[in-house]
Design a protein around this motif. Structure first.
Motif, PDB file in Angstrom:
ATOM      1  N   ARG A 306       0.837  -1.213   0.000  1.00  0.00           N
ATOM      2  CA  ARG A 306       0.000   0.000   0.000  1.00  0.00           C
ATOM      3  C   ARG A 306       0.868   1.259   0.000  1.00  0.00           C
ATOM      4  NH1 ARG A 306      -2.092  -4.741  -0.156  1.00  0.00           N
ATOM      5  NH2 ARG A 306      -4.329  -4.711  -0.270  1.00  0.00           N
ATOM      6  N   ARG A 307       2.016   1.190   0.673  1.00  0.00           N
ATOM      7  CA  ARG A 307       2.944   2.322   0.683  1.00  0.00           C
ATOM      8  C   ARG A 307       3.521   2.543  -0.717  1.00  0.00           C
ATOM      9  NH1 ARG A 307       6.032   5.507   4.089  1.00  0.00           N
ATOM     10  NH2 ARG A 307       8.268   5.665   3.708  1.00  0.00           N
ATOM     11  N   HIS A 308       3.885   1.452  -1.390  1.00  0.00           N
ATOM     12  CA  HIS A 308       4.376   1.558  -2.759  1.00  0.00           C
ATOM     13  C   HIS A 308       3.293   2.119  -3.679  1.00  0.00           C
ATOM     14  CE1 HIS A 308       7.813  -0.504  -1.359  1.00  0.00           C
ATOM     15  NE2 HIS A 308       7.375  -1.745  -1.477  1.00  0.00           N
ATOM     16  N   THR A 309       2.059   1.686  -3.449  1.00  0.00           N
ATOM     17  CA  THR A 309       0.943   2.149  -4.273  1.00  0.00           C
ATOM     18  C   THR A 309       0.742   3.647  -4.092  1.00  0.00           C
ATOM     19  OG1 THR A 309      -0.124  -0.022  -4.064  1.00  0.00           O
ATOM     20  CG2 THR A 309      -1.514   1.821  -4.757  1.00  0.00           C
ATOM     21  N   ASN A 310       0.794   4.107  -2.857  1.00  0.00           N
ATOM     22  CA  ASN A 310       0.635   5.534  -2.561  1.00  0.00           C
ATOM     23  C   ASN A 310       1.700   6.357  -3.288  1.00  0.00           C
ATOM     24  OD1 ASN A 310       1.713   7.890  -0.654  1.00  0.00           O
ATOM     25  ND2 ASN A 310      -0.482   7.707  -0.295  1.00  0.00           N
ATOM     26  N   ALA A 311       2.958   5.945  -3.176  1.00  0.00           N
ATOM     27  CA  ALA A 311       4.061   6.683  -3.800  1.00  0.00           C
ATOM     28  C   ALA A 311       3.920   6.711  -5.322  1.00  0.00           C
ATOM     29  CB  ALA A 311       5.389   6.049  -3.410  1.00  0.00           C
ATOM     30  N   THR A 312       3.556   5.572  -5.888  1.00  0.00           N
ATOM     31  CA  THR A 312       3.418   5.477  -7.342  1.00  0.00           C
ATOM     32  C   THR A 312       2.321   6.398  -7.857  1.00  0.00           C
ATOM     33  OG1 THR A 312       4.167   3.183  -7.281  1.00  0.00           O
ATOM     34  CG2 THR A 312       2.972   3.884  -9.246  1.00  0.00           C
ATOM     35  N   ARG A 313       1.200   6.408  -7.161  1.00  0.00           N
ATOM     36  CA  ARG A 313       0.074   7.240  -7.608  1.00  0.00           C
ATOM     37  C   ARG A 313       0.372   8.726  -7.459  1.00  0.00           C
ATOM     38  NH1 ARG A 313      -5.026   3.671  -5.271  1.00  0.00           N
ATOM     39  NH2 ARG A 313      -4.674   1.889  -6.666  1.00  0.00           N
ATOM     40  N   LEU A 314       1.121   9.075  -6.431  1.00  0.00           N
ATOM     41  CA  LEU A 314       1.481  10.486  -6.259  1.00  0.00           C
ATOM     42  C   LEU A 314       2.376  10.958  -7.401  1.00  0.00           C
ATOM     43  CD1 LEU A 314       2.188  10.712  -2.401  1.00  0.00           C
ATOM     44  CD2 LEU A 314       0.130  11.402  -3.644  1.00  0.00           C
ATOM     45  N   LEU A 315       3.329  10.115  -7.787  1.00  0.00           N
ATOM     46  CA  LEU A 315       4.213  10.467  -8.910  1.00  0.00           C
ATOM     47  C   LEU A 315       3.431  10.514 -10.224  1.00  0.00           C
ATOM     48  CD1 LEU A 315       7.408   8.399  -8.063  1.00  0.00           C
ATOM     49  CD2 LEU A 315       7.279  10.881  -8.282  1.00  0.00           C
ATOM     50  N   GLN A 316       2.569   9.529 -10.425  1.00  0.00           N
ATOM     51  CA  GLN A 316       1.769   9.509 -11.645  1.00  0.00           C
ATOM     52  C   GLN A 316       0.801  10.683 -11.698  1.00  0.00           C
ATOM     53  OE1 GLN A 316       0.071   5.575 -11.273  1.00  0.00           O
ATOM     54  NE2 GLN A 316       1.659   4.628 -12.563  1.00  0.00           N
ATOM     55  N   GLY A 317       0.413  11.166 -10.517  1.00  0.00           N
ATOM     56  CA  GLY A 317      -0.522  12.288 -10.457  1.00  0.00           C
ATOM     57  C   GLY A 317       0.126  13.651 -10.614  1.00  0.00           C
ATOM     58  N   GLY A 318       1.448  13.697 -10.645  1.00  0.00           N
ATOM     59  CA  GLY A 318       2.110  14.975 -10.907  1.00  0.00           C
ATOM     60  C   GLY A 318       3.009  15.507  -9.807  1.00  0.00           C
ATOM     61  N   LEU A 319       3.033  14.879  -8.622  1.00  0.00           N
ATOM     62  CA  LEU A 319       3.960  15.339  -7.583  1.00  0.00           C
ATOM     63  C   LEU A 319       5.390  15.050  -8.019  1.00  0.00           C
ATOM     64  CD1 LEU A 319       1.457  15.663  -5.729  1.00  0.00           C
ATOM     65  CD2 LEU A 319       2.819  14.680  -3.883  1.00  0.00           C
ATOM     66  N   ASN A 320       6.307  15.954  -7.700  1.00  0.00           N
ATOM     67  CA  ASN A 320       7.697  15.679  -8.053  1.00  0.00           C
ATOM     68  C   ASN A 320       8.324  14.793  -6.979  1.00  0.00           C
ATOM     69  OD1 ASN A 320       8.933  17.314  -5.927  1.00  0.00           O
ATOM     70  ND2 ASN A 320       8.310  19.104  -7.120  1.00  0.00           N
ATOM     71  N   ILE A 321       9.516  14.322  -7.278  1.00  0.00           N
ATOM     72  CA  ILE A 321      10.158  13.330  -6.420  1.00  0.00           C
ATOM     73  C   ILE A 321      10.431  13.857  -5.014  1.00  0.00           C
ATOM     74  CG2 ILE A 321      12.524  13.896  -7.126  1.00  0.00           C
ATOM     75  CD1 ILE A 321      11.120  10.342  -6.532  1.00  0.00           C
ATOM     76  N   VAL A 322      10.765  15.147  -4.892  1.00  0.00           N
ATOM     77  CA  VAL A 322      11.032  15.721  -3.570  1.00  0.00           C
ATOM     78  C   VAL A 322       9.749  15.818  -2.751  1.00  0.00           C
ATOM     79  CG1 VAL A 322      11.872  17.757  -2.334  1.00  0.00           C
ATOM     80  CG2 VAL A 322      13.040  16.994  -4.403  1.00  0.00           C
TER      81      VAL A 322
END
Length: 360
Positions: A306-322
């Motif tokens: 679920r943690r991996h899923t959260n991170a992946t969706r945030l990146l796919q949604g436009g948040l930058n890596i920082v």
């Protein structure tokens, strides 16, 4: 005997005794220059026990006065190691991993056998703990041995570090997420349906929701208190003992609905009182994935997924890596970089968009 080893041994206060335990075997205890020693002879033969005690006494005197090492008990070494690191990032992780070794007898650290250490690790493996988690556990044991060496304490032999395995980063698609929720739905019809199981299913649904929308680690969520939840500000404070970087998360709509309902039913300070004393056991999650028909060949699905899923969706949604680093509470950006490969086209598409714009 002692004077032949070192003159100081003549002044040492040496106490040696053999006592019969309730189990019917002789135990040997002695104090040399203020350092206590203890061993079980594992025999009821007094003559044999006396011979063993004489050998142990000679070894102990040699260790204290010739080698110069200070004998320390296993539990004392672990406590000293943790005390020195308290308040620093990783302390909670070290405490959790080394805590499993407290199940070993509190004998002299140098008397701890390699096979006993490996037995503790193997029990964790049999309990379903991931290989890479065991790798971290072995690293902490080696750090403990190095710590004892730096203190000039008697140490046990080093074990071979368990090498981590490269694993495929697994995250859930929206369809897989929906399948999991359907598989643990307390309102669904299922074999053995009863009020107790319905409540357990509801708690699991709530836990999965919170893990997906906060990106928290299981232990961070299982140990969450209501004092970390602010309904007025619609925020949740995630304590990050592993990295030491606490994070304030703004509630999603379904998080707020979940927490509001749980608060009305709360009877103590814990958000998930039935989870806080348990390790990350995911048998129920494994069963839910099977019922949902999730392909495990793509990678094992655990609560940490679920943690991996959260991170992946945030990146796919436009948040930058920082921004994702801050959201996940990673102390190092390097830890967050592992998620970049799941959105390989995002940067390329942005770059093409910029270059396609007509020159000003």
């Amino acid at each position: 005997m002692t004077s032949a080893l070192h003159p100081a041994a003549l002044k040492a206060e040496v106490h040696m005794s053999l006592t019969m335990s309730k189990q019917g075997v002789y135990h040997w205890r002695k104090t040399i220059d203020g350092h206590p020693f203890f061993k079980s002879t594992k025999t009821d033969d007094l003559k044999l026990a006396q011979q063993m005690a004489a050998l142990w006494e000679a070894d102990a005197i040699r260790e204290v006065f010739v080698v110069g090492n200070k004998p320390m008990g296993l539990h004392a070494v672990i406590k000293a190691f943790l005390d020195e690191r308290k308040g620093k990032p990783g302390w909670q992780s070290a405490k959790g991993h080394l805590g499993h070794f407290l199940s070993l007898p509190n004998e002299k650290f140098s008397d701890v056998h390699e096979h006993a250490v490996l037995e503790v690790i193997e029990k964790r493996r049999e309990a379903g703990v991931a290989h890479n988690t065991l790798s971290v556990m072995s690293s902490y044991w080696l750090a403990l041995v190095r710590f004892a060496e730096s203190k000039k304490w008697s140490t046990c032999p080093k074990i071979e570090r368990i090498k981590p395995e490269k694993t495929r980063l697994r995250y859930l698609t929206k369809e897989e997420e929906a399948g999991v929720f359907a598989a643990i739905d307390p309102n669904a019809k299922y074999p053995g349906k009863c009020l107790r199981t319905d409540r357990a299913r509801q708690t699991n649904c709530d836990l999965v929701t919170m893990l997906l929308d906060t990106g928290a680690r299981y232990r961070e969520m299982a140990q969450m208190k209501w004092s970390q939840v602010s309904f007025a500000q619609s925020t949740v404070l995630i304590y990050r003992p592993k990295g030491g970087t606490d994070t304030t998360i703004v509630m999603t709509d379904r998080m707020k609905a979940t927490l509001t309902r749980r608060k009305l039913e709360a009877s103590d300070e814990w958000v998930f009182p039935t989870k806080r004393k348990h390790n990350n056991a995911y048998k129920w999650m494994k069963a839910a994935c099977a019922r949902a028909g999730i392909d495990v060949n793509l990678g094992k699905v655990t609560l940490h997924t679920r943690r991996h899923t959260n991170a992946t969706r945030l990146l796919q949604g436009g948040l930058n890596i920082v921004e994702v680093q801050v959201q996940l509470g990673h102390a190092s950006l390097q830890s967050t970089m592992v998620y970049l490969h799941v959105t390989p086209m995002a940067a390329a598409e942005k770059a093409a968009g910029i270059l396609n714009k007509p020159a000003a």
